[in-house]
Motif scaffolding. Structure first.
Motif, PDB file in Angstrom:
ATOM      1  N   ARG A 285    -110.321 -49.131  -0.603  1.00 53.97           N
ATOM      2  CA  ARG A 285    -108.643 -50.013  -0.508  1.00 53.97           C
ATOM      3  C   ARG A 285    -108.695 -50.910   0.468  1.00 53.97           C
ATOM      4  O   ARG A 285    -108.062 -50.632   2.242  1.00 53.97           O
ATOM      5  CB  ARG A 285    -107.667 -48.669  -0.137  1.00 53.97           C
ATOM      6  CG  ARG A 285    -107.472 -47.477  -1.586  1.00 53.97           C
ATOM      7  CD  ARG A 285    -107.782 -47.987  -3.378  1.00 53.97           C
ATOM      8  NE  ARG A 285    -106.535 -48.201  -3.292  1.00 53.97           N
ATOM      9  CZ  ARG A 285    -105.681 -48.029  -4.525  1.00 53.97           C
ATOM     10  NH1 ARG A 285    -106.426 -47.485  -5.289  1.00 53.97           N
ATOM     11  NH2 ARG A 285    -104.838 -47.853  -3.973  1.00 53.97           N
TER      12      ARG A 285
ATOM     13  N   TRP B 157    -107.468 -49.145   4.181  1.00 59.61           N
ATOM     14  CA  TRP B 157    -106.357 -48.366   4.478  1.00 59.61           C
ATOM     15  C   TRP B 157    -106.567 -46.655   3.838  1.00 59.61           C
ATOM     16  O   TRP B 157    -106.245 -45.930   3.410  1.00 59.61           O
ATOM     17  CB  TRP B 157    -105.328 -48.219   4.596  1.00 59.61           C
ATOM     18  CG  TRP B 157    -104.570 -49.376   3.093  1.00 59.61           C
ATOM     19  CD1 TRP B 157    -104.820 -50.729   2.380  1.00 59.61           C
ATOM     20  CD2 TRP B 157    -104.503 -48.235   1.522  1.00 59.61           C
ATOM     21  NE1 TRP B 157    -104.691 -50.755   1.087  1.00 59.61           N
ATOM     22  CE2 TRP B 157    -104.181 -49.872   0.660  1.00 59.61           C
ATOM     23  CE3 TRP B 157    -103.819 -47.558   1.022  1.00 59.61           C
ATOM     24  CZ2 TRP B 157    -104.079 -49.303  -1.060  1.00 59.61           C
ATOM     25  CZ3 TRP B 157    -103.585 -47.220  -0.360  1.00 59.61           C
ATOM     26  CH2 TRP B 157    -103.259 -47.993  -1.355  1.00 59.61           C
TER      27      TRP B 157
ATOM     28  N   ARG C  79    -105.297 -56.849   3.405  1.00 57.86           N
ATOM     29  CA  ARG C  79    -103.978 -56.137   4.327  1.00 57.86           C
ATOM     30  C   ARG C  79    -105.483 -55.944   4.697  1.00 57.86           C
ATOM     31  O   ARG C  79    -105.601 -54.751   4.445  1.00 57.86           O
ATOM     32  CB  ARG C  79    -103.261 -55.910   3.206  1.00 57.86           C
ATOM     33  CG  ARG C  79    -102.143 -54.974   3.941  1.00 57.86           C
ATOM     34  CD  ARG C  79    -101.452 -54.893   3.230  1.00 57.86           C
ATOM     35  NE  ARG C  79    -101.535 -53.346   2.768  1.00 57.86           N
ATOM     36  CZ  ARG C  79    -100.350 -53.080   1.995  1.00 57.86           C
ATOM     37  NH1 ARG C  79    -100.209 -53.130   1.122  1.00 57.86           N
ATOM     38  NH2 ARG C  79    -101.449 -51.523   1.331  1.00 57.86           N
ATOM     39  N   CYS C  80    -104.678 -55.868   6.128  1.00 59.59           N
ATOM     40  CA  CYS C  80    -105.172 -54.334   7.407  1.00 59.59           C
ATOM     41  C   CYS C  80    -104.195 -53.548   7.231  1.00 59.59           C
ATOM     42  O   CYS C  80    -103.182 -54.285   7.605  1.00 59.59           O
ATOM     43  CB  CYS C  80    -105.248 -55.486   8.838  1.00 59.59           C
ATOM     44  SG  CYS C  80    -105.170 -54.182  10.575  1.00 59.59           S
TER      45      CYS C  80
ATOM     46  N   GLY D 211    -101.131 -55.154   9.404  1.00 62.00           N
ATOM     47  CA  GLY D 211    -100.346 -55.372   8.361  1.00 62.00           C
ATOM     48  C   GLY D 211    -100.463 -56.795   8.015  1.00 62.00           C
ATOM     49  O   GLY D 211    -100.356 -57.345   7.283  1.00 62.00           O
TER      50      GLY D 211
ATOM     51  N   CYS E 281    -106.906 -65.834   7.541  1.00 59.28           N
ATOM     52  CA  CYS E 281    -105.338 -64.710   8.331  1.00 59.28           C
ATOM     53  C   CYS E 281    -104.331 -65.199   7.519  1.00 59.28           C
ATOM     54  O   CYS E 281    -104.567 -66.826   8.830  1.00 59.28           O
ATOM     55  CB  CYS E 281    -105.300 -64.560   9.245  1.00 59.28           C
ATOM     56  SG  CYS E 281    -103.646 -63.066   9.457  1.00 59.28           S
TER      57      CYS E 281
ATOM     58  N   LEU F 102    -102.401 -60.512   6.566  1.00 60.67           N
ATOM     59  CA  LEU F 102    -102.973 -60.879   5.354  1.00 60.67           C
ATOM     60  C   LEU F 102    -103.893 -61.831   5.227  1.00 60.67           C
ATOM     61  O   LEU F 102    -103.747 -62.237   5.945  1.00 60.67           O
ATOM     62  CB  LEU F 102    -102.120 -61.202   3.952  1.00 60.67           C
ATOM     63  CG  LEU F 102    -100.172 -59.600   3.955  1.00 60.67           C
ATOM     64  CD1 LEU F 102     -99.627 -60.040   3.045  1.00 60.67           C
ATOM     65  CD2 LEU F 102    -101.067 -58.799   3.003  1.00 60.67           C
TER      66      LEU F 102
ATOM     67  N   LEU G 162    -106.716 -54.175  -0.747  1.00 57.51           N
ATOM     68  CA  LEU G 162    -106.019 -55.212  -1.143  1.00 57.51           C
ATOM     69  C   LEU G 162    -104.693 -54.932  -1.387  1.00 57.51           C
ATOM     70  O   LEU G 162    -104.802 -53.496  -1.226  1.00 57.51           O
ATOM     71  CB  LEU G 162    -106.489 -55.360  -2.421  1.00 57.51           C
ATOM     72  CG  LEU G 162    -107.817 -55.650  -2.391  1.00 57.51           C
ATOM     73  CD1 LEU G 162    -108.216 -56.144  -4.997  1.00 57.51           C
ATOM     74  CD2 LEU G 162    -108.000 -57.407  -2.477  1.00 57.51           C
ATOM     75  N   ASP G 163    -103.446 -55.439  -1.017  1.00 53.36           N
ATOM     76  CA  ASP G 163    -102.274 -55.398  -1.262  1.00 53.36           C
ATOM     77  C   ASP G 163    -101.779 -54.960  -2.439  1.00 53.36           C
ATOM     78  O   ASP G 163    -102.972 -54.986  -3.308  1.00 53.36           O
ATOM     79  CB  ASP G 163    -101.141 -56.841  -0.510  1.00 53.36           C
ATOM     80  CG  ASP G 163    -101.778 -58.142  -1.618  1.00 53.36           C
ATOM     81  OD1 ASP G 163    -102.723 -57.822  -2.375  1.00 53.36           O
ATOM     82  OD2 ASP G 163    -101.197 -59.075  -1.477  1.00 53.36           O
ATOM     83  N   ASP G 164    -100.765 -54.298  -2.693  1.00 53.85           N
ATOM     84  CA  ASP G 164    -100.516 -53.995  -3.436  1.00 53.85           C
ATOM     85  C   ASP G 164     -99.958 -55.516  -4.685  1.00 53.85           C
ATOM     86  O   ASP G 164    -100.607 -54.449  -5.927  1.00 53.85           O
ATOM     87  CB  ASP G 164     -98.122 -54.082  -3.536  1.00 53.85           C
ATOM     88  CG  ASP G 164     -98.477 -52.773  -2.730  1.00 53.85           C
ATOM     89  OD1 ASP G 164     -99.436 -51.843  -2.913  1.00 53.85           O
ATOM     90  OD2 ASP G 164     -96.966 -52.243  -2.454  1.00 53.85           O
ATOM     91  N   SER G 165    -100.276 -56.643  -4.448  1.00 58.00           N
ATOM     92  CA  SER G 165    -100.604 -57.780  -5.420  1.00 58.00           C
ATOM     93  C   SER G 165    -101.748 -57.811  -5.760  1.00 58.00           C
ATOM     94  O   SER G 165    -101.706 -57.972  -7.382  1.00 58.00           O
ATOM     95  CB  SER G 165     -99.966 -58.862  -5.766  1.00 58.00           C
ATOM     96  OG  SER G 165    -100.385 -59.514  -4.005  1.00 58.00           O
TER      97      SER G 165
END
Length: 107
Positions: free
Chosen positions: A54, A50, A64-65, A69, A79, A71, A56-59
């Motif tokens: 970058r 994104w 994350r795609c 979205g 997935c 995961l 990874l998701d917020d955690s």
């Protein structure tokens, strides 16, 4: 084999993108181990990042795609939620030695 970067250029818990022989790649270091995948969502074939490097998701615990979205588990590329649930990222063999992180195959 193709050198991607030195080991210190991929810190623990971080992700990074590479292009090797026109093949987009993504790498994530988790628990000291490097996981390398083709940077391509199995749902639509789009790149996952994104922003530059970058993925990874917020955690920081899942890939994350950016488009859909979805995961993915860092360790297996599977997935776990999203339009491609049950599918997986294309894992690539990599090697890490004192010189750095290598793609251990012809792309």
């Amino acid at each position: 084999m193709h050198l991607l970067c030195t080991s210190d250029q991929l810190a623990e818990g971080q992700s990074r993108s590479f292009v090797c022989a026109d093949l987009p790649l993504l790498a994530v270091r988790r628990d000291g181990r490097v996981h390398l995948y083709r940077n391509r969502c199995p749902h639509r074939g789009v790149r996952l990042d994104w922003q530059q490097d970058r993925f990874l998701d917020d955690s920081g615990s899942l890939i994350r795609c950016a488009v859909h979205g979805a995961l993915f588990l860092i360790e297996s590329g599977e997935c776990v939620t999203g339009p491609c649930e049950g599918q997986a990222l294309e894992a690539l063999d990599c090697l890490e030695d004192e010189r750095g992180i290598w793609l251990n195959a012809q792309p």
